[in-house]
Enzyme design. Structure first.
Site, short mmCIF file in Angstrom:
data_model
loop_
_atom_site.label_atom_id
_atom_site.label_comp_id
_atom_site.label_asym_id
_atom_site.label_seq_id
_atom_site.Cartn_x
_atom_site.Cartn_y
_atom_site.Cartn_z
N ASN A 62 0.81 -1.11 0.18
CA ASN A 62 -0.05 -0.07 0.03
C ASN A 62 0.87 1.30 -0.13
O ASN A 62 0.64 2.31 -0.93
CB ASN A 62 -0.93 0.02 1.28
CG ASN A 62 -2.55 0.52 0.64
OD1 ASN A 62 -2.48 1.64 0.20
ND2 ASN A 62 -3.31 0.09 1.19
N ASP B 203 0.35 -9.20 3.15
CA ASP B 203 -0.71 -8.88 3.92
C ASP B 203 -1.75 -9.23 2.85
O ASP B 203 -3.33 -9.14 3.55
CB ASP B 203 -0.73 -7.38 4.35
CG ASP B 203 0.31 -7.27 5.52
OD1 ASP B 203 0.31 -8.04 6.23
OD2 ASP B 203 0.96 -6.36 5.36
N MET C 155 1.18 -12.01 11.31
CA MET C 155 1.01 -10.80 10.63
C MET C 155 -0.39 -10.38 10.06
O MET C 155 -0.75 -11.50 9.74
CB MET C 155 2.27 -10.54 9.59
CG MET C 155 3.68 -10.61 9.95
SD MET C 155 4.64 -10.45 8.55
CE MET C 155 6.04 -9.96 9.53
N GLY C 156 -0.87 -9.13 10.23
CA GLY C 156 -1.83 -8.73 9.95
C GLY C 156 -2.29 -7.52 10.67
O GLY C 156 -3.01 -7.75 11.74
#
Length: 326
Positions: A33, A63, A107-108
């Site tokens: 992103n 992600d 992760m996240g």
């Protein structure tokens, strides 16, 4: 480095002077992103300057949270590693008769795609991980304690997978209960500690043997757990990006579009990067159970094609061989 919003910031002049000095006409930026935000800003700055330098985004993030694309390169391999790691932990904890809880942090930050992949670890219906908590559903401490107690009546070992970005009903990161958080250059809190906090909750309120750990950087760097489908799609995205760049496309990002039908197929397209950056794709709520503690078959059906096949990196003296920049 986060590029400033002010178009008259000196850094833009420095960037374009350097690109022109090095005779660079095509700037393909690979990332997630924040990287797409960079592509957006640079392509708009090129238009303002009348520059013909092409700026194109190529997605790559474990992600899997970029919008307008079915998935992102990197996610499939990371999901494969997570599922394999969880399956190994489950096999280990199954060997003991003692009542215990094991909590794994995955992760996240805001999207639970990687954590949901832990469900692939199950070898049969009802197998561990017993509970999966994604940031898409607000975390309720009382409901968590009740769910763990219920699972302990069914099995000796309870394995729980949680996203690092788990939030409570007030919108605060659960990890903030464990430690104060620093921020990165983009203003994102450096998350760690959700599993450690839940470990303390289990110890204090349930009183069984409990341990927690974070899968850490291995989730995104485990080259021994590559998905062939993922690696091939990464190459596909790169080849498509080069072809589109030399044709003059700019201010765009490569996207994957999954075709309908029983057989898994996808095609590459382009989407305007300003429609993608600074947004996040969440796991659809309808792919989660009503309680928000597991994923449904729709999620697993979406994920399975992305982890298929193996690619073994070259080895040297029994270990993966990496290129080194000296």
């Amino acid at each position: 480095f986060k590029l400033p919003a002010e178009t008259d910031a000196p850094v833009y002049r420095q960037i374009f002077e350097r690109l022109e000095q090095e005779n660079i006409g095509y700037f393909l930026y690979i990332g997630g992103n924040d990287s797409m935000d960079t592509v957006d800003k640079l392509s708009k700055e090129a238009a303002r300057r009348g520059s013909d330098i092409v700026f194109l985004g190529v997605p790559k993030t474990v992600d899997n949270d970029l919008v307008l694309t079915d998935h992102t390169p990197g996610f499939g391999s990371a999901a494969k590693y997570v599922a394999a790691a969880v399956r190994g932990v489950v096999a280990d904890t199954d060997a003991y008769d003692l009542k215990s809880v094991t909590i794994m942090e995955i992760m996240g930050r805001h999207a639970g795609w990687l954590t949901g992949a832990a469900a692939l670890a199950r070898r049969y219906p009802g197998d561990n991980p017993a509970l999966i908590y994604l940031p898409e559903v607000p975390f309720d401490r009382a409901a968590f304690v009740a769910a763990v107690k219920e699972e302990l009546t069914r099995r000796n070992s309870v394995v729980i997978c949680v996203s690092e970005g788990l939030k409570d009903q007030a919108g605060h990161f659960v990890a903030e209960n464990a430690a104060a958080m620093a921020e990165d250059n983009f203003g994102h809190k450096l998350l760690s500690g959700a599993a450690a906090y839940l470990e303390s909750v289990v110890r204090d309120e349930i009183g069984v043997k409990v341990r927690s750990f974070d899968l850490g950087l291995a989730q995104r760097s485990a080259s021994q757990s590559l998905s062939r489908a993922d690696v091939e799609e990464a190459a596909l995205a790169g080849k498509f990006a080069v072809a589109q760049a030399v044709s003059g496309q700019t201010g765009q990002m490569v996207t994957f579009q999954r075709e309908t039908g029983a057989e898994y197929r996808l095609r590459c397209e382009l989407a305007a990067v300003d429609r993608i950056c600074n947004q996040e794709k969440m796991v659809p709520r309808q792919w989660l159970t009503a309680e928000g503690t597991d994923v449904k078959e729709e999620f697993l059906s979406y994920l399975r094609p992305l982890i298929q096949g193996e690619i073994w990196p070259p080895t040297e003296d029994g270990l993966p061989q990496f290129l080194v920049r000296k």
